[in-house]
Write an enzyme that holds these catalytic residues in place. Structure first.
Site, PDB file in Angstrom:
ATOM      1  N   CYS A 150       0.829  -1.199   0.000  1.00  0.00           N
ATOM      2  CA  CYS A 150       0.000   0.000   0.000  1.00  0.00           C
ATOM      3  C   CYS A 150       0.871   1.260   0.000  1.00  0.00           C
ATOM      4  CB  CYS A 150      -0.964   0.088   1.173  1.00  0.00           C
ATOM      5  SG  CYS A 150      -2.148  -1.259   1.243  1.00  0.00           S
ATOM      6  N   ARG A 192       4.292  -0.450  -4.428  1.00  0.00           N
ATOM      7  CA  ARG A 192       3.906  -0.973  -3.121  1.00  0.00           C
ATOM      8  C   ARG A 192       2.578  -1.731  -3.156  1.00  0.00           C
ATOM      9  NH1 ARG A 192       6.806   1.436   1.017  1.00  0.00           N
ATOM     10  NH2 ARG A 192       5.231   0.759   2.460  1.00  0.00           N
ATOM     11  N   TRP A 245      -2.622  -2.793  -1.818  1.00  0.00           N
ATOM     12  CA  TRP A 245      -2.298  -4.214  -1.946  1.00  0.00           C
ATOM     13  C   TRP A 245      -3.253  -4.915  -0.999  1.00  0.00           C
ATOM     14  CZ3 TRP A 245      -0.414  -8.293   1.101  1.00  0.00           C
ATOM     15  CH2 TRP A 245       0.093  -9.393   0.399  1.00  0.00           C
ATOM     16  N   ASN A 260      -2.456   1.562   5.594  1.00  0.00           N
ATOM     17  CA  ASN A 260      -1.576   0.471   5.184  1.00  0.00           C
ATOM     18  C   ASN A 260      -1.334  -0.353   6.431  1.00  0.00           C
ATOM     19  OD1 ASN A 260       0.517  -1.132   4.247  1.00  0.00           O
ATOM     20  ND2 ASN A 260       2.050   0.496   4.367  1.00  0.00           N
ATOM     21  N   GLY A 261      -1.564  -1.670   6.348  1.00  0.00           N
ATOM     22  CA  GLY A 261      -1.361  -2.519   7.527  1.00  0.00           C
ATOM     23  C   GLY A 261      -2.576  -3.401   7.739  1.00  0.00           C
ATOM     24  N   GLU A 314      17.537 -18.061  -6.889  1.00  0.00           N
ATOM     25  CA  GLU A 314      17.190 -16.694  -7.273  1.00  0.00           C
ATOM     26  C   GLU A 314      16.753 -16.643  -8.743  1.00  0.00           C
ATOM     27  OE1 GLU A 314      16.415 -14.118  -5.816  1.00  0.00           O
ATOM     28  OE2 GLU A 314      16.700 -12.484  -7.223  1.00  0.00           O
ATOM     29  N   LYS A 367      13.086 -15.303  -9.889  1.00  0.00           N
ATOM     30  CA  LYS A 367      12.870 -14.200 -10.848  1.00  0.00           C
ATOM     31  C   LYS A 367      11.861 -14.631 -11.910  1.00  0.00           C
ATOM     32  CE  LYS A 367      13.928 -11.504  -9.143  1.00  0.00           C
ATOM     33  NZ  LYS A 367      14.428 -11.486  -7.855  1.00  0.00           N
ATOM     34  N   GLU A 383       8.278 -15.016 -10.448  1.00  0.00           N
ATOM     35  CA  GLU A 383       7.678 -13.733 -10.059  1.00  0.00           C
ATOM     36  C   GLU A 383       7.098 -12.981 -11.238  1.00  0.00           C
ATOM     37  OE1 GLU A 383       9.994 -11.742  -6.304  1.00  0.00           O
ATOM     38  OE2 GLU A 383      11.158 -11.963  -8.121  1.00  0.00           O
ATOM     39  N   HIS A 401      17.441 -36.875  -6.401  1.00  0.00           N
ATOM     40  CA  HIS A 401      16.568 -37.293  -5.299  1.00  0.00           C
ATOM     41  C   HIS A 401      15.136 -36.796  -5.483  1.00  0.00           C
ATOM     42  CE1 HIS A 401      19.996 -38.895  -3.229  1.00  0.00           C
ATOM     43  NE2 HIS A 401      20.630 -37.735  -3.372  1.00  0.00           N
ATOM     44  N   LYS A 451       6.386  -4.729  -3.563  1.00  0.00           N
ATOM     45  CA  LYS A 451       7.815  -4.543  -3.352  1.00  0.00           C
ATOM     46  C   LYS A 451       8.184  -4.584  -1.876  1.00  0.00           C
ATOM     47  CE  LYS A 451      11.862  -3.251  -4.965  1.00  0.00           C
ATOM     48  NZ  LYS A 451      12.506  -4.435  -5.542  1.00  0.00           N
TER      49      LYS A 451
HETATM   50  C1  G6P Z   1       8.991  -8.922  -1.405  1.00  0.00           C
HETATM   51  C2  G6P Z   1       9.610  -8.473  -2.705  1.00  0.00           C
HETATM   52  C3  G6P Z   1      10.925  -9.232  -2.944  1.00  0.00           C
HETATM   53  C4  G6P Z   1      11.853  -9.051  -1.752  1.00  0.00           C
HETATM   54  C5  G6P Z   1      11.181  -9.460  -0.443  1.00  0.00           C
HETATM   55  C6  G6P Z   1      12.018  -9.042   0.758  1.00  0.00           C
HETATM   56  O1  G6P Z   1       8.545 -10.226  -1.521  1.00  0.00           O
HETATM   57  O2  G6P Z   1       8.725  -8.700  -3.782  1.00  0.00           O
HETATM   58  O3  G6P Z   1      11.550  -8.737  -4.116  1.00  0.00           O
HETATM   59  O4  G6P Z   1      13.005  -9.810  -1.953  1.00  0.00           O
HETATM   60  O5  G6P Z   1       9.920  -8.809  -0.313  1.00  0.00           O
HETATM   61  O6  G6P Z   1      12.085  -7.650   0.784  1.00  0.00           O
HETATM   62  P1  G6P Z   1      13.202  -6.786   1.465  1.00  0.00           P
HETATM   63  O7  G6P Z   1      12.824  -5.380   1.164  1.00  0.00           O
HETATM   64  O8  G6P Z   1      13.156  -7.094   2.930  1.00  0.00           O
HETATM   65  O9  G6P Z   1      14.514  -7.172   0.867  1.00  0.00           O
END
Ligand code: G6P
Length: 610
Positions: A2, A27, A74, A100-101, A483, A487, A490, A506, A605
């Site tokens: 948010c 956000r 969000w 937000n929250g 990672e 990516k 996501e 396994h 984010k």
């Molecule tokens: C969310 C974002 C990710 C990020 C994660 C941790 O899931 O979409 O890209 O890695 O939060 O966020 P931070 O700001 O704590 O690295």
């Protein structure tokens, strides 16, 4: 999670709020809305969808006001539809709030408010708060106090703004667990959940802490705690520029941020890494340095991509520092009654510095007496402020929801901490200087890898319709595999898994057939031959192999269907270089599938809810 923005002053706040919401859209982008005070009345516009949809809806209306608040959502409670979009208001339409929250005890509060005759329109927890403030206003006849009394009844988290035409000269703000920052202007003041929405208007900011409230007028503001204690705040300076948060000619923020990595990596090392001396200077760790160097164990806790960086850190810190490192998801660590001994040091890693689980893990570690140091990107963020010491990664604002440059810079910082620990345990200076040289050379090597974009695009074309992907690597490239898979998941919505290459036999090997693309990260290091055997196992089952290999590797050309060749480096820093083609691969596949690269569905984010 948010985005929130508010303005009070002499300008028309509508374009200003809409611009702020666009900057905060990373956000959350389930819905957007704004509330204005105009001619003694509340004007509210809101709808499901992106900020652009709201902009289209209000375009013809020529709205204008000197006081307003805006929100990009969000969704947590209630579907992301028009009705549940913020702002929300009370029964009489005299108090509008954005939030937000999560109000955790909202159903108890709701029952009580319904009994008291309130008409609840939406499925959100936020609307309940609007009615609770209305109830308190009946008694206090003062908006600040009404918000304060309402929040005393609330369990949960909030970044909250409230306005009312009954008090048309002020915005009330309150925070617990969700960031808020006041932008101090001349004859005008702003407030937002992120300084990115303020930088165009002022560089002077005041960060609210948990349980603090602000009453903001056009030319002044005061702050108190929710428990009615005075608080004196310091004005701080924003450190980034407007240019840094704009797309600068790139089609997407993610692509811009991928391409910024040579520079962001240089920034993570500038003034810190002393190559000739084989040494590192990290001023921010000064106060915990002694404890860090004497630590018997390091515990790193974080979420998402930052957790992958932590895993890379484990390999580097254990190898160079010979200190055991435990890596834990923040959401698990905090609820596991973790064992923390007096000589343990806890590290938290976070791009945003606001992730709720990471923040809670940090508080848990502190409450158990551990020194906690942070590796954070966003300057002035809550995690940066609450840790005992820390290192900023200096990657600059990262807007694309899929983290790229923050990941590689986090590894660069962990690499420097590893060099410090190696020096402390007496590694010879020439060895340290060689490792430092390798780290310092990484930005140029990343520049070279970025030139392979065209090649990666062709591979993306070939595999854009795949339903699954497997990513395999060993050692510190196991987290690289995780990672790479993250990516792709996501932003392209293709199911992808990362695995240690040797673990394939396994379980995941059962998935391999002629339709399964398998990305191997196979640098010429001590484990090369073993990974090559894993490649053979995939080929034997007709899997399609894509290899990220080193420039001087000729053998790989006969083993993999597609090969991307990247420069060699000290193996523990390899994940930085090897991640670049994986970021590009995910980017191009997502683009070819028509996905929204910067704003993938359901994600946000900065995850400020648990
Ligand atoms: C969310 C974002 C990710 C990020 C994660 C941790 O899931 O979409 O890209 O890695 O939060 O966020 P931070 O700001 O704590 O690295």
């Amino acid at each position: 999670m948010c985005g929130i923005v508010g303005y009070i002053g002499a300008k028309n706040c509508v374009p200003l709020i809409m611009e702020g919401l666009k900057r905060l859209e990373y956000r959350g982008y389930d819905s957007a809305g704004l509330a204005l005070i105009k001619d003694g009345k509340l004007v509210i516009e809101k709808r499901a969808g992106k900020v652009a949809d709201l902009a289209a809806m209000i375009e013809e209306k020529e709205l204008s006001a000197f006081l307003g608040i805006g929100h990009t959502r969000w969704a947590t409670h209630g579907e992301p539809d028009d009705l549940n979009a913020h702002p929300h208001w009370d029964c009489k339409g005299e108090i509008a709030i954005i939030h937000n929250g999560i109000i955790e005890n909202y159903s108890t509060l709701k029952k009580k408010l319904i009994q008291d005759g309130h008409q609840i329109r939406t499925a959100t927890d936020t609307e309940i708060l609007a009615h609770l403030i209305e109830e308190m206003y009946k008694r206090t006849k003062d908006l600040f106090s009404a918000v304060r009394y309402a929040l005393l009844e609330v369990e949960g988290t909030f970044g909250l703004l409230a306005i009312s035409p009954l008090e048309p000269d002020r915005i009330i703000a309150a925070r617990r667990g969700s960031p808020l920052v006041i932008g101090v202007g001349e004859g005008e003041n702003l407030i937002a959940s992120d300084a990115a929405a303020l930088v165009e208007h002022t560089r002077q900011v005041v960060y609210l802490n948990d349980d603090e409230m602000a009453c903001i007028f056009a030319d002044s503001f005061y702050t108190k705690t929710i428990h009615d204690q005075e608080v004196v705040k310091q004005i701080e300076e924003i450190t980034f520029s407007l240019e840094q948060i704009e797309r600068g000619g790139y089609e997407h923020f993610m692509l811009k941020e991928i391409n910024e990595q040579p520079t962001s990596l240089e920034n993570a090392m500038r003034g810190r890494l002393m190559v000739k001396e084989g040494d590192v200077r990290l001023g921010g760790l000064h106060t915990v340095m002694d404890k860090l160097l004497k630590a018997r164990r390091i515990i790193i806790t974080s979420c998402g991509t930052s957790w992958h960086a932590a895993l890379v850190g484990k390999y580097m810190l254990e190898q160079l520092g010979r200190i055991p490192v435990d890596v834990d998801y923040a959401s698990e660590f905090r609820f596991r009654n973790p064992v923390i001994r007096p000589d343990d040091v806890v590290m938290v890693i976070s791009q945003s510095g606001e992730t709720a689980d990471t923040l809670a893990a940090l508080r848990e570690a502190k409450s158990r007496g551990a020194p906690v140091l942070g590796i954070v990107n966003v300057v002035g963020s809550t995690i940066a402020r609450e840790t005992d010491a820390g290192v900023y990664i200096h990657a600059g604002p990262e807007i694309g929801v899929a983290s790229t440059k923050a990941f590689t810079s986090q590894i660069a910082v962990l690499g420097q901490i590893a060099i410090l620990l190696a020096k402390n345990r007496g590694l010879p200076q020439n060895t340290l200087a060689k490792i430092a040289r390798d780290l310092a050379d990484i930005p140029d090597k990343v520049r070279q890898v970025l030139l392979l974009d065209g090649q990666v695009k062709k591979i993306a074309q070939e595999f854009k319709n795949a339903d699954n992907f497997l990513y395999l690597g060993r050692g510190s490239n196991f987290p690289t595999a995780l990672e790479g898979a993250l990516k792709l998941k996501e932003i392209s919505y293709i199911h992808a898994e990362g695995y240690p290459a040797a673990e394939m036999k396994h379980g995941p090997i059962a998935l391999i057939d002629e339709n399964m693309p398998v990305v191997f990260i196979v640098p010429k290091d001590a484990l090369y031959d073993k990974v090559v055997s894993n490649i053979q196992e995939v080929r034997a089952r007709k899997g399609r192999v894509i290899a990220i290999a080193n420039i001087d590797d000729e053998e790989i050309d006969n083993l993999a269907e597609f090969v991307i060749k990247v420069p060699r480096t000290y193996s523990y820093f390899g994940p930085i270089i090897n991640s670049i083609p994986l970021q590009l691969l995910a980017y191009h596949i997502a683009l070819l599938r028509g996905c929204n690269v910067d704003q993938p569905r359901n994600l946000a984010k900065s995850v400020t809810v648990e």
